[in-house]
Design a protein around this motif. Structure first.
Motif: not given
Length: 137
Positions: A16-20, A25-26
């Motif tokens: 979840e942290s990586v996705e956020r 970044v996007s």
């Protein structure tokens, strides 16, 4: 809760942290690209405005340059002097580059050319003769 459940929980939170982070970044990249696009457009518009100012200044100069009573006479005379100097420098550079002006359209052409690149007119014979005796100081 066992070790495996702890690892799964940790992996889930990490995912979840990586996705956020990826979304952040996007979004930052999109925002940066949009800001860059806007800044580029602003620079283009400012350049257009400056070009318009220059054109306006040229028109005004032409209208008032023959008025000896103009409040801008000092600036007008300064422009005339600098224009003469610029013409002298251009002529000197053309000589060093072995170029001449086309008698028909005024374009700079190489001395040895037979026809003008811009208008296609045949260059006069005396202009196409090459200089053989050049003294360099």
């Amino acid at each position: 809760m066992g070790f495996v459940d702890s690892v799964k929980d940790f992996a889930g939170k990490f995912g979840e942290s990586v996705e956020r982070g990826a979304k952040t970044v996007s979004n930052s990249s999109k925002k940066f690209a949009e800001k860059t696009k806007i800044k580029r457009e602003m620079a283009r518009v400012e350049s257009d405005i400056n070009t318009d100012y220059i054109e306006l200044g040229k028109v005004m100069y032409e209208k008032i340059c023959s008025d000896p009573d103009s409040e801008f006479i000092t600036t007008i005379n300064d422009i005339k002097e600098k224009t003469l100097k610029l013409d002298e420098l251009k002529a000197e550079l053309m000589s060093l580059e072995d170029k001449v002006f086309c008698e028909n359209c005024g374009s700079q052409i190489r001395r040895e050319q037979v026809y003008c690149d811009k208008c296609g007119k045949k260059v006069a014979e005396d202009e196409t003769e090459t200089v053989t005796d050049v003294t360099v100081e």
